[in-house]
Design an enzyme around this catalytic site. Structure first.
Site, mmCIF file in Angstrom:
data_model
loop_
_atom_site.group_PDB
_atom_site.id
_atom_site.type_symbol
_atom_site.label_atom_id
_atom_site.label_comp_id
_atom_site.label_asym_id
_atom_site.label_seq_id
_atom_site.Cartn_x
_atom_site.Cartn_y
_atom_site.Cartn_z
ATOM 1 N N TYR A 142 -0.610 72.101 49.928
ATOM 2 C CA TYR A 142 0.199 73.318 49.779
ATOM 3 C C TYR A 142 0.751 73.786 51.127
ATOM 4 O O TYR A 142 1.823 74.375 51.185
ATOM 5 C CB TYR A 142 -0.640 74.452 49.170
ATOM 6 C CG TYR A 142 -0.624 74.469 47.666
ATOM 7 C CD1 TYR A 142 -1.124 73.395 46.941
ATOM 8 C CD2 TYR A 142 -0.118 75.558 46.960
ATOM 9 C CE1 TYR A 142 -1.112 73.411 45.552
ATOM 10 C CE2 TYR A 142 -0.100 75.574 45.576
ATOM 11 C CZ TYR A 142 -0.602 74.507 44.878
ATOM 12 O OH TYR A 142 -0.580 74.526 43.513
ATOM 13 N N LYS A 193 -10.246 62.421 45.552
ATOM 14 C CA LYS A 193 -9.836 61.038 45.275
ATOM 15 C C LYS A 193 -10.146 60.208 46.516
ATOM 16 O O LYS A 193 -9.258 59.760 47.241
ATOM 17 C CB LYS A 193 -8.335 60.990 44.948
ATOM 18 C CG LYS A 193 -7.984 61.438 43.539
ATOM 19 C CD LYS A 193 -8.154 60.357 42.480
ATOM 20 C CE LYS A 193 -7.152 59.227 42.643
ATOM 21 N NZ LYS A 193 -7.433 58.146 41.645
ATOM 22 N N ASP A 226 -9.300 62.290 38.803
ATOM 23 C CA ASP A 226 -8.696 61.849 37.533
ATOM 24 C C ASP A 226 -9.763 61.785 36.449
ATOM 25 O O ASP A 226 -9.570 62.226 35.311
ATOM 26 C CB ASP A 226 -7.968 60.502 37.694
ATOM 27 C CG ASP A 226 -8.819 59.410 38.318
ATOM 28 O OD1 ASP A 226 -9.878 59.724 38.901
ATOM 29 O OD2 ASP A 226 -8.432 58.231 38.221
ATOM 30 N N ASP A 250 -5.483 73.372 41.179
ATOM 31 C CA ASP A 250 -4.358 73.959 40.443
ATOM 32 C C ASP A 250 -4.247 73.282 39.078
ATOM 33 O O ASP A 250 -4.159 73.943 38.039
ATOM 34 C CB ASP A 250 -3.077 73.761 41.260
ATOM 35 C CG ASP A 250 -1.853 74.334 40.572
ATOM 36 O OD1 ASP A 250 -1.954 75.454 40.038
ATOM 37 O OD2 ASP A 250 -0.812 73.654 40.559
ATOM 38 N N ASP A 254 -5.615 74.643 35.058
ATOM 39 C CA ASP A 254 -4.726 74.769 33.896
ATOM 40 C C ASP A 254 -5.308 74.016 32.696
ATOM 41 O O ASP A 254 -5.243 74.484 31.563
ATOM 42 C CB ASP A 254 -3.316 74.228 34.208
ATOM 43 C CG ASP A 254 -2.343 75.337 34.612
ATOM 44 O OD1 ASP A 254 -2.806 76.350 35.159
ATOM 45 O OD2 ASP A 254 -1.132 75.173 34.375
HETATM 46 C C1 IPM Z 1 -1.410 79.079 40.331
HETATM 47 C C2 IPM Z 1 0.080 78.857 40.280
HETATM 48 C C3 IPM Z 1 0.627 78.802 41.700
HETATM 49 C C4 IPM Z 1 -0.002 77.622 42.409
HETATM 50 C C5 IPM Z 1 2.163 78.758 41.798
HETATM 51 C C6 IPM Z 1 2.814 79.908 41.057
HETATM 52 C C7 IPM Z 1 2.644 78.691 43.216
HETATM 53 O O1 IPM Z 1 0.365 77.708 39.564
HETATM 54 O O2 IPM Z 1 -1.835 80.109 40.894
HETATM 55 O O3 IPM Z 1 -2.137 78.256 39.799
HETATM 56 O O4 IPM Z 1 0.502 76.489 42.332
HETATM 57 O O5 IPM Z 1 -1.018 77.818 43.072
HETATM 58 MG MG MG Z 2 -1.324 76.780 38.657
#
Ligand code: IPM
Ligand code: MG
Length: 369
Positions: A142, A193, A226, A250, A254
């Protein structure tokens, strides 16, 4: 009663909609004499760009530095798709994380039994799930330099991002994970990884050494990222605390969100180092979901992740675990009653709006107060 300074940054899309609900909860806590907040308000993301051409102004950054905690909604949307990269809405969020040094991102994934049917996985796989993803938040790809697109001059361009981690960054996020595990099921799974990345080799070495030196009482497993993604959907209850880098964290968070029924359910805390003199740490609390431009303005967004984020602030910044428990109980209470926003509809026959969900949570809180 101490007064806590909160900076409110609702942002874009459904951010302001879910924010209106969390502000009602904050007001209720104040009226009930549970906590006193002094609140400032700022702009972030597209809203800040529209107002002053930046994704967050220096003045609002100053307020963020002075606050005991920042409450953040969501940023971004198609309206700002073509603004310059440096001032895109997400840059405001990344600046907050970096400048406040919020290196530890805690993303709990809890599946309330009432919601097990809203998950895309089978009930027995997700019911009563309780895992914590600890994501490194200020390093890795990042922020690594160089980060650029260069013109190679032959009609070709080259895009470059840099994945980089130093020992101290891995150690401090490791400590957060091990300490959390001690208060939970005492198990940490570290993920990278190392089979293809040098930063992964170092990550693995540093975690192993830290474990041996300071946390030998905690169980430590290593899993390639993975494979961890696969295990998360195969049998997520095998995990307790997962610690991983910024990018893997990240993605994996999700994935984890869908185990709980919806992205609209997940709160998060982003924490800095505790100041040994004051005992305080910088912190920002935000839902894991984004600005959801597709449903913005419709009044149907789920405010639970945002309200849960205030709950995390009570727990991790203000030492008010019992008030945090109250919020979690109120959320479980409305779910038990069958109230559902559209994202967690599952087999329910009707849904409630953002405002109705917020009101129902306050009504539950009132009963408990
Ligand atoms: C998160 C989001 C952010 C990230 C974006 C909006 C920059 O996806 O907080 O998970 O990638 O960290
Ligand atoms: Mg995210």
């Amino acid at each position: 009663m101490t007064t806590h300074k909160l900076l409110l940054l609702p942002g874009d899309g459904i951010g302001p909609e879910v924010f209106a609900e969390v502000e009602k909860v904050a007001a209720f806590l104040g009226q009930a004499g549970i906590v006193r907040f002094e609140m400032e308000r700022g702009l972030v993301g597209g809203a800040a760009y529209d107002a002053h051409g930046q994704s967050i102004s220096d003045a609002d950054m100053q307020l963020a530095h002075e606050a005991d905690a920042v409450l953040f909604g969501a940023v971004g949307g198609p309206k700002w798709d073509s603004v310059p990269y440096d001032v895109r809405p997400e840059a405001g969020l990344l600046r907050l994380r970096k400048d406040l040094e919020l290196f530890a991102n805690l993303r709990p994934a809890i599946c309330y039994p009432a919601l097990a049917d809203a998950s895309s996985l089978k009930r027995e796989i997700v019911e009563d799930l309780d895992i914590m993803i600890v994501r490194e938040l200020t390093g890795g790809v990042y922020f690594g330099e160089p980060k650029q697109i260069i013109d190679l001059g032959n009609g070709q361009k080259r895009g470059i991002d840099t994945q980089v981690y130093d020992t101290y960054e891995i150690e401090r996020i490791g400590r957060v994970a091990f300490e959390l595990a001690r208060k939970r099921k005492n198990k940490v799974t570290s993920s990278e990884k190392r089979n293809v990345m040098k930063s992964g080799v170092l990550w693995n070495e540093v975690m192993t050494a830290l474990h041996k030196r300071e946390f030998a009482d905690v169980q430590l497993d290593h899993q390639l990222a993975d494979s961890l993604g696969m295990q998360l959907v195969r049998w997520p209850k095998q995990f307790d605390v997962i610690v991983t880098d910024n990018l893997f964290g990240d993605m994996l968070s999700d994935v984890a969100s869908m185990l709980t029924g919806s992205l609209g359910m997940l709160p998060s805390a982003s924490l800095g180092e505790t100041n040994p003199k004051t005992g305080k740490r910088k912190a920002m609390y935000e839902p894991v979901h984004g600005s959801a431009p597709d449903i913005a303005g419709k009044g149907i967004a789920n405010p639970i992740a945002m309200i849960g984020s205030l709950g995390m602030a009570l727990r991790y910044s203000f030492n008010l675990a019992s008030a945090a428990d109250m919020i979690e109980k109120a959320i479980a209470g409305v779910l038990d009653k069958g109230l559902r926003t559209a994202d967690i509809k599952g087999a329910a026959t009707s849904t409630v709006s953002t405002v109705e969900m917020g009101d129902a949570i306050i009504a539950e809180l009132r009963k408990g107060a």
